[in-house]
Design an enzyme around this catalytic site. Structure first.
Site, PDB file in Angstrom:
ATOM      1  N   LYS A   1      36.450 -43.171  62.173  1.00  0.00           N
ATOM      2  CA  LYS A   1      35.784 -43.149  60.861  1.00  0.00           C
ATOM      3  C   LYS A   1      34.578 -44.075  60.929  1.00  0.00           C
ATOM      4  O   LYS A   1      34.540 -45.007  61.736  1.00  0.00           O
ATOM      5  CB  LYS A   1      36.735 -43.661  59.778  1.00  0.00           C
ATOM      6  CG  LYS A   1      37.983 -42.792  59.641  1.00  0.00           C
ATOM      7  CD  LYS A   1      38.098 -42.232  58.256  1.00  0.00           C
ATOM      8  CE  LYS A   1      39.317 -41.371  58.088  1.00  0.00           C
ATOM      9  NZ  LYS A   1      39.014 -40.012  57.655  1.00  0.00           N
TER      10      LYS A   1
ATOM     11  N   LYS B   1      39.312 -23.573  61.622  1.00  0.00           N
ATOM     12  CA  LYS B   1      37.855 -23.634  61.803  1.00  0.00           C
ATOM     13  C   LYS B   1      37.402 -22.533  62.761  1.00  0.00           C
ATOM     14  O   LYS B   1      38.023 -22.318  63.803  1.00  0.00           O
ATOM     15  CB  LYS B   1      37.429 -25.006  62.346  1.00  0.00           C
ATOM     16  CG  LYS B   1      37.650 -26.137  61.340  1.00  0.00           C
ATOM     17  CD  LYS B   1      37.126 -27.446  61.868  1.00  0.00           C
ATOM     18  CE  LYS B   1      37.583 -28.610  61.005  1.00  0.00           C
ATOM     19  NZ  LYS B   1      36.844 -28.767  59.760  1.00  0.00           N
TER      20      LYS B   1
ATOM     21  N   ASP C   1      47.536 -26.843  60.141  1.00  0.00           N
ATOM     22  CA  ASP C   1      46.580 -27.777  60.728  1.00  0.00           C
ATOM     23  C   ASP C   1      45.205 -27.186  60.426  1.00  0.00           C
ATOM     24  O   ASP C   1      44.831 -26.160  60.998  1.00  0.00           O
ATOM     25  CB  ASP C   1      46.794 -27.848  62.248  1.00  0.00           C
ATOM     26  CG  ASP C   1      45.851 -28.824  62.914  1.00  0.00           C
ATOM     27  OD1 ASP C   1      44.720 -29.002  62.397  1.00  0.00           O
ATOM     28  OD2 ASP C   1      46.219 -29.393  63.957  1.00  0.00           O
ATOM     29  N   HIS C   2      44.481 -27.809  59.514  1.00  0.00           N
ATOM     30  CA  HIS C   2      43.258 -27.143  59.046  1.00  0.00           C
ATOM     31  C   HIS C   2      42.215 -27.037  60.160  1.00  0.00           C
ATOM     32  O   HIS C   2      41.306 -26.225  60.068  1.00  0.00           O
ATOM     33  CB  HIS C   2      42.700 -27.810  57.787  1.00  0.00           C
ATOM     34  CG  HIS C   2      41.915 -29.057  58.035  1.00  0.00           C
ATOM     35  ND1 HIS C   2      42.503 -30.257  58.307  1.00  0.00           N
ATOM     36  CD2 HIS C   2      40.586 -29.280  58.057  1.00  0.00           C
ATOM     37  CE1 HIS C   2      41.551 -31.162  58.487  1.00  0.00           C
ATOM     38  NE2 HIS C   2      40.376 -30.606  58.344  1.00  0.00           N
TER      39      HIS C   2
ATOM     40  N   LYS D   1      50.244 -31.840  56.971  1.00  0.00           N
ATOM     41  CA  LYS D   1      50.468 -32.959  57.852  1.00  0.00           C
ATOM     42  C   LYS D   1      50.544 -34.242  57.020  1.00  0.00           C
ATOM     43  O   LYS D   1      50.084 -34.214  55.888  1.00  0.00           O
ATOM     44  CB  LYS D   1      49.361 -33.073  58.882  1.00  0.00           C
ATOM     45  CG  LYS D   1      47.956 -33.269  58.258  1.00  0.00           C
ATOM     46  CD  LYS D   1      46.958 -33.613  59.298  1.00  0.00           C
ATOM     47  CE  LYS D   1      46.784 -35.094  59.432  1.00  0.00           C
ATOM     48  NZ  LYS D   1      45.700 -35.636  58.595  1.00  0.00           N
TER      49      LYS D   1
ATOM     50  N   ASP E   1      46.564 -39.807  62.297  1.00  0.00           N
ATOM     51  CA  ASP E   1      45.832 -38.947  61.363  1.00  0.00           C
ATOM     52  C   ASP E   1      45.102 -37.809  62.073  1.00  0.00           C
ATOM     53  O   ASP E   1      44.998 -36.707  61.531  1.00  0.00           O
ATOM     54  CB  ASP E   1      44.818 -39.823  60.594  1.00  0.00           C
ATOM     55  CG  ASP E   1      44.176 -39.113  59.427  1.00  0.00           C
ATOM     56  OD1 ASP E   1      44.911 -38.471  58.654  1.00  0.00           O
ATOM     57  OD2 ASP E   1      42.940 -39.196  59.274  1.00  0.00           O
TER      58      ASP E   1
ATOM     59  N   GLU F   1      33.546 -39.077  62.405  1.00  0.00           N
ATOM     60  CA  GLU F   1      33.251 -38.951  60.977  1.00  0.00           C
ATOM     61  C   GLU F   1      32.337 -40.083  60.540  1.00  0.00           C
ATOM     62  O   GLU F   1      32.468 -41.205  61.040  1.00  0.00           O
ATOM     63  CB  GLU F   1      34.547 -39.033  60.166  1.00  0.00           C
ATOM     64  CG  GLU F   1      35.513 -37.924  60.457  1.00  0.00           C
ATOM     65  CD  GLU F   1      36.702 -37.997  59.512  1.00  0.00           C
ATOM     66  OE1 GLU F   1      36.578 -37.501  58.387  1.00  0.00           O
ATOM     67  OE2 GLU F   1      37.729 -38.569  59.901  1.00  0.00           O
TER      68      GLU F   1
ATOM     69  N   HIS G   1      45.373 -32.635  65.129  1.00  0.00           N
ATOM     70  CA  HIS G   1      44.163 -31.832  65.346  1.00  0.00           C
ATOM     71  C   HIS G   1      43.692 -31.893  66.810  1.00  0.00           C
ATOM     72  O   HIS G   1      43.422 -30.865  67.429  1.00  0.00           O
ATOM     73  CB  HIS G   1      43.011 -32.327  64.467  1.00  0.00           C
ATOM     74  CG  HIS G   1      43.350 -32.455  63.013  1.00  0.00           C
ATOM     75  ND1 HIS G   1      44.096 -31.535  62.346  1.00  0.00           N
ATOM     76  CD2 HIS G   1      43.026 -33.396  62.091  1.00  0.00           C
ATOM     77  CE1 HIS G   1      44.217 -31.899  61.081  1.00  0.00           C
ATOM     78  NE2 HIS G   1      43.581 -33.029  60.903  1.00  0.00           N
TER      79      HIS G   1
HETATM   80  C1  BG6 Z   1      42.262 -34.793  57.836  1.00  0.00           C
HETATM   81  C2  BG6 Z   1      42.402 -36.274  57.928  1.00  0.00           C
HETATM   82  O1  BG6 Z   1      43.366 -34.155  58.419  1.00  0.00           O
HETATM   83  O2  BG6 Z   1      41.077 -34.392  58.514  1.00  0.00           O
HETATM   84  C3  BG6 Z   1      41.185 -36.974  57.347  1.00  0.00           C
HETATM   85  O3  BG6 Z   1      43.562 -36.688  57.220  1.00  0.00           O
HETATM   86  C4  BG6 Z   1      39.935 -36.454  57.996  1.00  0.00           C
HETATM   87  O4  BG6 Z   1      41.283 -38.387  57.504  1.00  0.00           O
HETATM   88  C5  BG6 Z   1      39.898 -34.946  57.962  1.00  0.00           C
HETATM   89  O5  BG6 Z   1      38.831 -36.989  57.287  1.00  0.00           O
HETATM   90  C6  BG6 Z   1      38.730 -34.424  58.759  1.00  0.00           C
HETATM   91  O6  BG6 Z   1      38.614 -33.055  58.557  1.00  0.00           O
HETATM   92  P1  BG6 Z   1      37.225 -32.323  58.706  1.00  0.00           P
HETATM   93  O7  BG6 Z   1      37.559 -30.887  58.499  1.00  0.00           O
HETATM   94  O8  BG6 Z   1      36.316 -32.892  57.659  1.00  0.00           O
HETATM   95  O9  BG6 Z   1      36.747 -32.639  60.088  1.00  0.00           O
END
Ligand code: BG6
Length: 509
Positions: free
Chosen positions: A355, A197, A192-193, A163, A250, A231, A255
């Protein structure tokens, strides 16, 4: 789809070469190489496997192996096993060159052939684009021109794209048009990580693997849904990227909307491939893009000022490296979305992300409607919270159901008590980076957890009108929340207008 941690009892992925563009970058060393190493340890990498790193940095196979060996000692999520690593490392190669230069791709093509011969690998190649989005189109064009995207004789060529996919609706469409000149949709794995999860994947098992939830999973029983992705971290060293992005691009466009669609989708015909993706996109299509006045009423944006996180003073967003000191980029967003279909009409979906908030947590709260507690001599508006289901995605992984029970003792006094399930109950430690499932799925050709273009388009259609209004109306109150808080006060007012409050649950230890 993979619904539980990879254990090594699955079959190894197809024999292939993985080519990583952006091999000297952060993602490669922190996530991709450790994830491949984990897959190797779980015996999920095929016997006939090799990796090729591509980056601008001058280097060669030997130096690259030395570098990744240093990196893995720092970033491995499992104990370092020299023999296992050695076997991995000697299958690692490097090609340096500019992504704009066709000669880089000719060298890559030669390297692929050489490595295929050395390790007896069929022509399957997975290209991972861990590069700046500005290179997505270029790299795929060059791969196409070098003949590297051709699938022939039963072999596959797949491309994983990180992304963000586009900066807005128009650029996402343009990028897709560009890519599909050279590869087909079935070759594009938009990663999309969040979908890697465990607890996100568990949403489907939870909903469709238990007969008790699906009958009540609708507007008759559910009052609201909340999705919080908070976060504590700031923008770290990514100010340059983030200042042109903001939290809506972002986190929300990809997500959060993807998680929302897993919560709201209809039961798919099957649990793999396009069935799930068909249902997810229908949810996004049922979220009507907001008119400008709705944007003003249903969204809140924020930007952090200086504050305190974990007892430590942290700077304001505008003082972060590579951020414009007058920046109007939002680091917090809250919004109310409506999924306008028969299942969800009138049920608000509240989402928020930011954030430098008070805690790191990702959780989904499903609020059920009140019961008439008059039976027990109480008035409906009495202060017993209605049933709630909380899906804890991180840092703790688990599920809580709040139910009502009688307090012990004479008389009828009702209390809300949590029924907690923690993933720790499985007793398995996953030692994962979050990328294992996704890399493995790509190697076996399972696209379930990857975004299809229609869902990317649908997400942009939701987010774009909001960004347009914000761009036209500059925020006058930025920064409007202190680091270490839950965002601007307007976020509380937004949800209070609908008669709710934001919840933050902690899973019992
Ligand atoms: C990323 C964003 O895709 O996901 C980051 O670009 C963000 O800004 C991150 O910090 C959060 O991922 P996770 O897995 O730590 O919740």
């Amino acid at each position: 789809m993979s619904t539980k941690p990879l254990t090594g009892h699955e079959c190894p992925g197809d024999p292939c070469i993985i080519v990583i563009f952006g091999a000297s970058g952060d993602l490669t060393k922190r996530k991709l190489i450790p994830a491949l190493y984990n897959l190797k340890a779980l015996k999920l990498l095929p016997e006939n496997f090799a990796g090729i790193g591509v980056a601008v940095t001058e280097s060669n196979d030997e130096l690259f192996r030395a570098k990744i060996t240093e990196d893995i000692k720092q970033f491995a999520t499992r104990p370092f096993d020299p023999a296992e690593w050695d076997n991995f490392s000697k299958r690692s190669y490097y090609v340096s060159g500019d992504f704009n230069d066709p000669a880089t791709f000719s060298r890559l093509a030669e390297k692929i052939q050489e490595v295929q011969k050395t390790w007896n690998i069929p022509p399957n190649v997975l290209f991972y684009l861990a590069v700046s989005p500005t290179f997505f189109g270029k790299v795929v064009e060059q791969l196409g021109a070098a003949g590297l995207t051709n699938e022939s004789e039963g072999a596959w060529r797949r491309i994983i794209i990180e992304k963000p996919f586009g900066h807005d609706l128009a650029s996402a469409r343009a990028l897709n048009t560009e890519l599909t000149k050279h590869v087909s949709e079935s070759q594009i794995y938009r990663i999309d990580h969040y979908l890697g999860k465990e607890t996100v994947q568990n949403i489907m098992v939870f909903r469709f693997g238990n007969s008790v939830f699906e009958p009540i999973w609708n507007r008759r029983y559910i009052d609201y849904v909340q999705i919080t992705v908070a976060e504590e971290l700031g923008v770290e060293l990514r100010g340059g990227y983030y200042d042109h992005s903001g939290v809506t691009r972002d986190m929300v466009q990809n997500h959060i909307l993807s998680v929302l669609s897993l919560i709201a989708m209809e039961p798919p015909a099957s649990i793999s491939g396009d069935s799930v993706r068909n249902e997810k996109v229908k949810v996004l299509e049922a979220i009507r893009p907001m008119e400008p006045e709705e944007v003003l009423a249903n969204t809140v944006r924020g930007q952090y000022g200086a504050g305190i996180i974990d007892g430590r003073h942290v700077p304001a967003y505008r003082s972060e490296p590579d951020v414009n000191p007058q920046s109007n980029t939002e680091t917090f967003v809250a919004m109310k979305l409506m999924v306008e279909n028969w299942r969800w009409a009138d049920v608000p979906f509240f989402i928020r992300s930011g954030k430098r908030l008070a805690a790191r947590t990702t959780q989904i709260v499903i609020g059920f409607r009140r019961t008439p507690l008059l039976l027990f001599g109480r008035k409906i508006e009495d202060n017993v919270t209605p049933n709630r289901l909380v899906i804890h995605v991180q840092p703790d992984e688990g599920i809580t159901m709040d139910i009502h029970a009688k307090r012990p003792g004479p008389g009828v006094s009702i209390a809300s008590v949590p029924l907690d399930f923690s993933y720790k109950a499985f007793g398995e430690s996953t030692a994962a980076t979050g990328y294992e499932t996704l890399l493995y799925d790509c190697m076996i050709g399972d696209m379930t957890l990857f975004h299809r273009y229609d869902s990317v388009d649908a997400s942009w259609r939701i987010v774009n009108p909001i960004l347009d209004v914000w761009q036209a109306l500059h925020p006058r109150d930025f920064p409007n929340y202190a680091a270490g808080t839950w965002g601007p006060e307007a976020s509380d007012r937004l949800i209070e207008k609908s008669g709710h409050v934001w919840h933050h649950y902690q899973l019992a230890p």
